[in-house]
Design a protein around this motif. Sequence first.
Motif, short mmCIF file in Angstrom:
data_model
loop_
_atom_site.label_atom_id
_atom_site.label_comp_id
_atom_site.label_asym_id
_atom_site.label_seq_id
_atom_site.Cartn_x
_atom_site.Cartn_y
_atom_site.Cartn_z
N ALA A 119 0.85 -1.20 0.00
CA ALA A 119 0.00 0.00 0.00
C ALA A 119 0.88 1.24 0.00
N LYS A 120 0.37 2.33 -0.58
CA LYS A 120 1.16 3.56 -0.69
C LYS A 120 0.68 4.66 0.25
N HIS A 121 -0.58 4.57 0.71
CA HIS A 121 -1.16 5.67 1.48
C HIS A 121 -1.54 5.20 2.88
N LYS A 122 -0.68 5.47 3.85
CA LYS A 122 -0.92 5.02 5.22
C LYS A 122 -2.21 5.59 5.79
N ASP A 123 -2.55 6.81 5.36
CA ASP A 123 -3.75 7.46 5.90
C ASP A 123 -5.04 6.82 5.40
#
Length: 208
Positions: free
Chosen positions: A116-120
């Motif tokens: 995944a690239k977006h932790k948020d």
Amino acid sequence: MKSAASLLPCLLLAASAITATANEAPPTAKPDLAKGQAKSTEVCAACHTNDGSRGVPANPILQGQHAEYLVKQLTEFQDGKRDNPIMKGMASTLSATDIKNVAAFYASKQAKPGFAKHKDLVSLGEKIYRGGIADRSVPACAGCHNPTGAGNPALFPRLAGQHSDYTEAQLIAFRARTRKNSTQMTDVAAKMNDNEIKAVADYIAGLR
């Protein structure tokens, strides 16, 4: 010399045997992985890499995808049920045997893990993938595609590790009805907003 009456049972038995043989379905030939690799190198590798692994994010990872799903998609590109001018042109060069061989070749490969690239967005993506969106009757992705993203060979594609850009683009296409080869996915995507689509696509990329 035998009479016609005495020969009749023999003739009927012979006719029955011929009919039974004619009605037997020919054995299904096993896919040829070597021919599948050769054809994929010739037709598919420029966009999907030699083994269908992690190429350009806009193009799907084919490595480890279910052969049945790949056969279905290539056939639907050919007949226009799934609309994509580039893929229609490529798929149109393939025979039914070529399609089975290519699909089996990619399916035989071990898919590499993604991330995944977006932790948020991870929390929202996980919530949707595993529990759906109850107030809009969006079902959990895991219900059809498996909790690990492994899919179901006869029905649903493997999702685990798929490029998030590609998954996001396909969900948007289903929502916009520009991809029309799954009524089920059109209905699901129609109830999702951009942020939810991005979140679940990113979560899927990290599934393993």
